[in-house]
Design a protein around this motif. Structure first.
Motif, mmCIF file in Angstrom:
data_model
loop_
_atom_site.group_PDB
_atom_site.id
_atom_site.type_symbol
_atom_site.label_atom_id
_atom_site.label_comp_id
_atom_site.label_asym_id
_atom_site.label_seq_id
_atom_site.Cartn_x
_atom_site.Cartn_y
_atom_site.Cartn_z
ATOM 1 N N THR A 189 89.519 97.710 60.690
ATOM 2 C CA THR A 189 89.639 96.255 60.791
ATOM 3 C C THR A 189 88.381 95.628 60.204
ATOM 4 O OG1 THR A 189 90.956 96.467 62.787
ATOM 5 C CG2 THR A 189 89.982 94.313 62.361
ATOM 6 N N VAL A 190 88.582 94.795 59.198
ATOM 7 C CA VAL A 190 87.451 94.145 58.529
ATOM 8 C C VAL A 190 87.745 92.652 58.425
ATOM 9 C CG1 VAL A 190 86.869 96.211 57.208
ATOM 10 C CG2 VAL A 190 88.414 94.506 56.209
ATOM 11 N N PHE A 191 86.751 91.914 57.946
ATOM 12 C CA PHE A 191 86.940 90.484 57.707
ATOM 13 C C PHE A 191 87.340 90.256 56.253
ATOM 14 C CE2 PHE A 191 83.488 90.086 61.101
ATOM 15 C CZ PHE A 191 84.407 89.850 62.117
ATOM 16 N N GLY A 192 87.664 89.020 55.928
ATOM 17 C CA GLY A 192 87.968 88.673 54.551
ATOM 18 C C GLY A 192 88.087 87.165 54.414
ATOM 19 N N VAL A 193 88.140 86.699 53.137
ATOM 20 C CA VAL A 193 88.388 85.285 52.860
ATOM 21 C C VAL A 193 89.588 85.240 51.919
ATOM 22 C CG1 VAL A 193 87.394 83.093 52.138
ATOM 23 C CG2 VAL A 193 85.880 84.926 52.902
ATOM 24 N N VAL A 194 90.677 84.659 52.385
ATOM 25 C CA VAL A 194 91.926 84.738 51.619
ATOM 26 C C VAL A 194 92.577 83.365 51.453
ATOM 27 C CG1 VAL A 194 92.402 87.114 52.346
ATOM 28 C CG2 VAL A 194 93.312 85.218 53.698
ATOM 29 N N GLN A 195 93.378 83.285 50.402
ATOM 30 C CA GLN A 195 94.243 82.116 50.198
ATOM 31 C C GLN A 195 95.512 82.275 51.030
ATOM 32 O OE1 GLN A 195 94.976 81.470 46.001
ATOM 33 N NE2 GLN A 195 92.917 82.162 45.467
ATOM 34 N N GLY A 196 96.314 81.232 51.039
ATOM 35 C CA GLY A 196 97.552 81.254 51.806
ATOM 36 C C GLY A 196 98.485 82.389 51.403
ATOM 37 N N ASN A 197 98.414 82.788 50.125
ATOM 38 C CA ASN A 197 99.293 83.874 49.654
ATOM 39 C C ASN A 197 98.673 85.254 49.868
ATOM 40 O OD1 ASN A 197 97.265 83.938 47.793
ATOM 41 N ND2 ASN A 197 98.509 83.403 46.023
ATOM 42 N N GLY A 198 97.546 85.299 50.568
ATOM 43 C CA GLY A 198 96.921 86.583 50.870
ATOM 44 C C GLY A 198 95.921 87.053 49.826
ATOM 45 N N LEU A 199 95.859 86.370 48.688
ATOM 46 C CA LEU A 199 94.921 86.760 47.630
ATOM 47 C C LEU A 199 93.490 86.509 48.087
ATOM 48 C CD1 LEU A 199 94.267 87.593 44.692
ATOM 49 C CD2 LEU A 199 94.641 85.210 44.048
ATOM 50 N N SER A 200 92.640 87.502 47.851
ATOM 51 C CA SER A 200 91.243 87.420 48.250
ATOM 52 C C SER A 200 90.460 86.513 47.301
ATOM 53 C CB SER A 200 90.664 88.835 48.228
ATOM 54 O OG SER A 200 89.329 88.815 48.662
ATOM 55 N N GLY A 201 89.758 85.524 47.855
ATOM 56 C CA GLY A 201 88.843 84.713 47.055
ATOM 57 C C GLY A 201 89.507 83.548 46.350
ATOM 58 N N LEU A 202 88.783 83.014 45.352
ATOM 59 C CA LEU A 202 89.225 81.804 44.670
ATOM 60 C C LEU A 202 88.979 81.936 43.171
ATOM 61 C CD1 LEU A 202 90.296 78.895 45.260
ATOM 62 C CD2 LEU A 202 87.910 78.163 45.295
ATOM 63 N N PHE A 203 89.977 81.526 42.381
ATOM 64 C CA PHE A 203 89.884 81.567 40.924
ATOM 65 C C PHE A 203 90.151 80.163 40.413
ATOM 66 C CE2 PHE A 203 90.857 85.707 42.495
ATOM 67 C CZ PHE A 203 90.255 86.615 41.638
ATOM 68 N N LEU A 204 89.123 79.526 39.829
ATOM 69 C CA LEU A 204 89.275 78.153 39.354
ATOM 70 C C LEU A 204 89.442 78.139 37.839
ATOM 71 C CD1 LEU A 204 86.533 76.310 41.480
ATOM 72 C CD2 LEU A 204 89.007 76.404 41.896
ATOM 73 N N ASP A 205 90.293 77.259 37.379
ATOM 74 C CA ASP A 205 90.506 77.097 35.947
ATOM 75 C C ASP A 205 89.479 76.138 35.362
ATOM 76 O OD1 ASP A 205 92.554 78.917 35.480
ATOM 77 O OD2 ASP A 205 94.039 77.558 36.356
ATOM 78 N N PRO A 206 89.326 76.152 34.021
ATOM 79 C CA PRO A 206 88.292 75.328 33.391
ATOM 80 C C PRO A 206 88.376 73.872 33.841
ATOM 81 C CG PRO A 206 89.282 76.784 31.777
ATOM 82 C CD PRO A 206 90.058 76.971 33.043
ATOM 83 N N GLY A 207 87.246 73.333 34.235
ATOM 84 C CA GLY A 207 87.178 71.923 34.605
ATOM 85 C C GLY A 207 87.567 71.618 36.041
ATOM 86 N N GLN A 208 88.113 72.591 36.743
ATOM 87 C CA GLN A 208 88.515 72.329 38.133
ATOM 88 C C GLN A 208 87.302 72.166 39.036
ATOM 89 O OE1 GLN A 208 91.392 75.521 39.184
ATOM 90 N NE2 GLN A 208 92.377 73.868 40.292
ATOM 91 N N ARG A 209 87.420 71.283 39.980
ATOM 92 C CA ARG A 209 86.368 71.083 40.954
ATOM 93 C C ARG A 209 86.513 72.096 42.076
ATOM 94 N NH1 ARG A 209 82.648 67.030 41.814
ATOM 95 N NH2 ARG A 209 82.223 66.675 44.028
ATOM 96 N N PHE A 210 85.375 72.433 42.699
ATOM 97 C CA PHE A 210 85.430 73.302 43.877
ATOM 98 C C PHE A 210 85.737 72.414 45.073
ATOM 99 C CE2 PHE A 210 83.879 75.476 47.556
ATOM 100 C CZ PHE A 210 84.100 76.818 47.314
ATOM 101 N N THR A 211 87.007 72.311 45.389
ATOM 102 C CA THR A 211 87.442 71.504 46.531
ATOM 103 C C THR A 211 88.237 72.423 47.444
ATOM 104 O OG1 THR A 211 87.590 69.575 45.090
ATOM 105 C CG2 THR A 211 88.664 69.409 47.233
ATOM 106 N N VAL A 212 87.624 72.760 48.563
ATOM 107 C CA VAL A 212 88.163 73.823 49.415
ATOM 108 C C VAL A 212 88.179 73.383 50.871
ATOM 109 C CG1 VAL A 212 87.614 76.124 50.354
ATOM 110 C CG2 VAL A 212 87.443 75.711 47.888
ATOM 111 N N ASP A 213 89.270 73.640 51.532
ATOM 112 C CA ASP A 213 89.296 73.554 52.994
ATOM 113 C C ASP A 213 89.157 74.971 53.525
ATOM 114 O OD1 ASP A 213 89.514 70.824 53.309
ATOM 115 O OD2 ASP A 213 91.712 70.850 53.193
ATOM 116 N N LEU A 214 88.034 75.230 54.168
ATOM 117 C CA LEU A 214 87.755 76.579 54.665
ATOM 118 C C LEU A 214 88.028 76.626 56.162
ATOM 119 C CD1 LEU A 214 86.532 79.424 54.032
ATOM 120 C CD2 LEU A 214 84.340 78.478 54.778
#
Ligand SMILES: [Cu+2]
Length: 496
Positions: free
Chosen positions: A53-78
């Motif tokens: 059992t470990v920790f993690g940071v995931v998106q709603g779809n279970g994908l680990s982390g965040l991938f932003l496209d060019p020009g996107q702002r870092f706007t995150v609800d953590l």
């Protein structure tokens, strides 16, 4: 020996595609003005046949982390979905200090269990990552990729493959600290012992009073003043690449003529790795999210928290492994890049020989594409790194966190830190909130890479320069978590 794809491989194959950044539009990242949803969670891994059992940071779809496209702002609800407080640091990013994800300076509060916090800032493009800055949660893998793509990345038409490295132990963080404090790097698993590297001088000081430890291979033991570097504090149970060991690695099938952009992140809490491409050459084009003049090579070292962007070509019908071998050891982890249809042979977890210590061999070859502007230095500050394995304590300028002597800068200054490492162990030094340039290695000036984490090898000196342009109280620390936890951390304070 080729192995067929099991159901598990197929499942992980999907994850591989996701982790590589190839997601249908709108799934991997938020559209403009909409906050991405990230959750700090517990998750279960299978490590060498045992459940963990470990920790993690995931998106709603279970994908680990965040991938932003060019020009996107870092706007995150953590959202903190743990049963304990946490806080997540956006490593290498340069947000306002109140969004850095650090609580110990008082600039931000911990995120309580069940709480959600909004972060919103203009991100730095490149290969970054996120990890807990609370207690020892990073030892329990509370970390994930943070990739900010550029329009230029897109033009290269290369397949993006992100590789997150970890060192993993079944022990609790408290047991780990107890063990290192007792001068025992962690012999329990025996995994690194089987024919591991022979360390000269192992019969020195660090061995006293340790029953049942007779000689052979003892990575991490104190070398007792014989001038050899100390390479590892703790022997982990496994080394992971995208959460998997080399006996069951992630396999990424290549596309687009086999051109791959590797984004390698060392999320290990106390391990340096050597990256190797199974004998193939790669081209290093970026470190710590910043572009460097291309460096062609076969082996590249990566200290804790550092990142490497490496271009590699996988020929038609061929396989190129991406291996990460522990410093001073034979054990390694990795993933497999495979052209469509290529048969995949199993790669032994142990390399033929132990890897060498990480020195300045790569650093001295690096040149920033976009260096700091030329200007006069306003303030040069000595940062002396001391400490020992026994007692297990580490210091900056002779002090730990509780009695720290803050490094003082003023807004608008060009500041130089002169790291002098007096210990036989390397320290990957990380400054929050600023990108710095490596300007001197062991007294030799260079126009080196821009970075956020620089390895200061044993008995070496490294100078870095940065512009004090982001006011606040920022931590500056060794990114070996065990060193930070036992004192190698201070703060940089802007004078008002
Ligand atoms: Cu350190």
């Amino acid at each position: 020996m080729a192995f067929t794809l099991s159901r598990r491989h197929l499942l992980h194959g999907t994850a591989a595609v996701a982790a590589s950044g190839f997601l249908p539009r709108g799934i991997g990242s938020a559209v403009a003005q909409t906050a991405a949803q990230l959750s700090v969670v517990t998750r279960t891994l299978d490590v060498k046949g045992k459940s963990a059992t470990v920790f993690g940071v995931v998106q709603g779809n279970g994908l680990s982390g965040l991938f932003l496209d060019p020009g996107q702002r870092f706007t995150v609800d953590l959202a903190n979905r743990l049963t304990e407080d946490t806080i997540v640091h956006w490593h290498g990013q340069t947000p306002p200090v109140t969004e850095d994800g650090v609580s110990i300076t008082g600039e931000e509060k911990l995120i309580a269990a069940g709480e959600t916090r909004r972060y919103d800032y203009a991100p730095r493009p490149g290969t970054y990552w996120m990890h807990s800055h609370q207690g020892l949660q990073e030892l329990q893998l509370l970390a994930a990729p943070l990739i900010v793509r550029t329009a230029d990345d897109r033009k290269q038409d290369a397949q993006e493959v992100t590789v997150m490295l970890h060192d993993f132990t079944f022990k609790s963080p408290e047991e780990v600290m107890k063990q290192v404090a007792a001068g025992m790097p962690g012999m329990a698993s025996g995994m690194q012992m089987s024919g591991g590297m022979q360390m000269p001088g192992v019969s020195g000081g660090g061995m006293k009073g340790m029953p049942g430890m007779s000689g052979a291979a003892m990575p991490g033991m104190q070398m007792g003043g014989d001038g050899k570097p100390d390479l590892n504090d703790f022997d982990f149970d496994a080394y992971l690449a995208n959460d998997r060991t080399l006996d069951d690695p992630m396999v990424v099938r290549t596309e687009r003529n086999g051109r791959v952009r590797l984004r390698i992140i060392n999320g290990g809490s106390s391990t340096i790795f050597w990256i190797e491409l199974g004998g193939a050459d790669g081209t290093l084009v970026g470190v710590d999210g910043e572009q460097v003049r291309p460096v062609r090579g076969r082996r590249f070292p990566i200290a804790e928290a550092q990142r490497l962007d490496i271009m590699v070509d996988v020929p038609a019908g061929k396989v190129v492994p991406v291996l990460a071998q522990r410093e001073g050891d034979r054990v390694r982890t990795g993933i497999i890049l495979a052209a469509p249809g290529a048969a995949i042979a199993k790669i032994p977890e142990m390399a033929a020989k132990a890897s060498e210590p990480m020195g300045i061999s790569l650093e001295e070859r690096l040149t920033a594409i976009a260096p700091l502007a030329e200007r006069r230095v306003d303030r040069e500050i000595p940062v002396v790194l001391t400490g020992s394995m026994s007692p297990y304590k580490w210091f900056i300028n002779g002090r730990g966190w509780e009695d720290r002597d803050p490094l003082r800068v003023a807004k608008g200054q060009r500041v130089v830190f002169n790291f002098v490492n007096q210990t036989p162990m390397g320290h990957p030094m990380h400054l929050h909130g600023h990108a710095f340039q490596v300007i001197s290695l062991n007294g030799k000036a260079l126009r080196g890479a821009l970075r956020d984490t620089v390895q200061v090898p044993p008995k070496s000196s490294v100078k870095i320069a940065f512009d004090a342009d982001n006011p606040g109280r920022w931590v500056m620390h060794c990114h070996n978590l065990l060193h930070m936890e036992t004192g190698m951390i201070t703060e940089v304070v802007y004078e008002t």
